[in-house]
Write a protein that holds these residues in place. Structure first.
Motif, mmCIF file in Angstrom:
data_model
loop_
_atom_site.group_PDB
_atom_site.id
_atom_site.type_symbol
_atom_site.label_atom_id
_atom_site.label_comp_id
_atom_site.label_asym_id
_atom_site.label_seq_id
_atom_site.Cartn_x
_atom_site.Cartn_y
_atom_site.Cartn_z
ATOM 1 N N PHE A 76 38.315 40.938 39.813
ATOM 2 C CA PHE A 76 38.919 41.430 38.581
ATOM 3 C C PHE A 76 39.792 42.645 38.871
ATOM 4 N N ILE A 77 40.923 42.698 38.233
ATOM 5 C CA ILE A 77 41.703 43.928 38.134
ATOM 6 C C ILE A 77 41.275 44.618 36.843
ATOM 7 N N VAL A 78 40.944 45.883 36.941
ATOM 8 C CA VAL A 78 40.392 46.620 35.805
ATOM 9 C C VAL A 78 41.422 47.635 35.339
ATOM 10 N N ARG A 79 41.871 47.479 34.103
ATOM 11 C CA ARG A 79 42.843 48.392 33.506
ATOM 12 C C ARG A 79 42.264 48.968 32.216
ATOM 13 N N PRO A 80 41.641 50.113 32.280
ATOM 14 C CA PRO A 80 41.063 50.711 31.048
ATOM 15 C C PRO A 80 42.138 50.938 30.004
ATOM 16 N N ARG A 81 41.800 50.688 28.766
ATOM 17 C CA ARG A 81 42.732 50.881 27.658
ATOM 18 C C ARG A 81 42.087 51.764 26.612
ATOM 19 N N GLY A 82 42.880 52.574 25.989
ATOM 20 C CA GLY A 82 42.362 53.466 24.987
ATOM 21 C C GLY A 82 42.094 52.794 23.658
#
Length: 271
Positions: free
Chosen positions: A265-271
């Motif tokens: 998985f590529i993990v891209r935190p989002r607000g």
């Protein structure tokens, strides 16, 4: 941006008489396969104490929790979860039996044996996000038990995490894609990471080489792609970049009678 590598692996318990592929013969290859692919988070199925004794000595960079037992007599069997504390901090854990009385050791719906779901809540350290991992093993004998087990897992989700929290579901589901349990999970918002990575149909159960890889052609008995890594992620924080069935072997030895499955998985935190 961060990454997370997740493995699901039915390892075949340590107390079966599998001839050349008995646990004492294949344990080294089993561990080598895990270490070579370096997953951050693992959902094991059919783990017994003999398997655990080897893992305690060899998988020293992992922490683990066994979860509820699937058999009330020796050899106990577990859907254990292993993780790297360098990447993940365990926040809470628990489990339930896949039955009409999920809080106690029990089976229902004509199941061939007792089945469980084991869950762990984690903090992914470098991304500073929370995720839920559920690891399970649906029944091999009863379609009703597989369907009701899937329904129970979905019904329990609101009690385990917020709707917006990412969920990773691993397991041996003992049924193929497009089966009723699979459809239930997709209707419940889950995505099959193997399909997301645009893979072709292949088998994960091979019965120690009696079923050929890649095509799933039959040698001795029928099988399907029965081991899955599913995700539910309302905020699109986790993006599968690849999902691979691992065909490691050193003939006539195999790590297990199932091939492990790995999703990156590529993990891209989002607000």
């Amino acid at each position: 941006m961060s990454t997370l590598r997740v493995m699901t692996f039915n390892i075949r318990g340590a107390y079966h008489d599998d001839g050349v592929n008995r646990w004492e013969q294949r344990a080294g290859l089993n561990v080598e396969t895990i270490l070579r692919h370096t997953p951050d988070l693992i959902g094991f199925q059919e783990l017994q104490h003999g398997n655990l004794e080897v893992y305690q000595k060899r998988l020293t960079e992992y922490a683990y929790a066994l979860g509820p037992r699937a058999f009330n007599e020796e050899p106990h069997e577990y859907n254990a979860i292993f993780w790297k504390p360098s990447r993940l901090t365990m926040l809470a854990q628990g489990g339930f039996w896949l039955s009409e009385t999920p809080e106690e050791y029990s089976s229902s719906w004509n199941a061939g044996c007792v089945r469980v779901a084991h869950w762990e809540s984690f903090h992914l350290l470098d991304a500073n996000i929370k995720l839920l991992h559920i690891n399970t093993h649906l029944d091999h004998a009863s379609e009703q038990a597989r369907v009701e087990g899937a329904r129970l897992i979905l019904q329990r989700l609101p009690l385990l995490c917020h709707e917006q929290e990412p969920v990773i579901l691993t397991g041996d589901f003992n049924c193929e894609p497009a089966s009723p349990p699979y459809s239930l999970f997709l209707e419940g918002g889950f995505v099959d990471t193997y399909q997301s990575a645009d893979n072709k149909h292949s088998n994960t159960f091979h019965d120690f080489g009696r079923i050929t890889p890649v095509t799933g052609d039959l040698v001795e008995k029928n099988t399907m792609r029965i081991d899955w890594i599913l995700q539910r992620d309302r905020k699109n924080i986790f993006t599968p970049s690849s999902c691979t069935i691992i065909h490691d072997a050193r003939l006539p030895l195999y790590p297990s009678d199932h091939y492990p499955l790995i999703t990156d998985f590529i993990v891209r935190p989002r607000g």
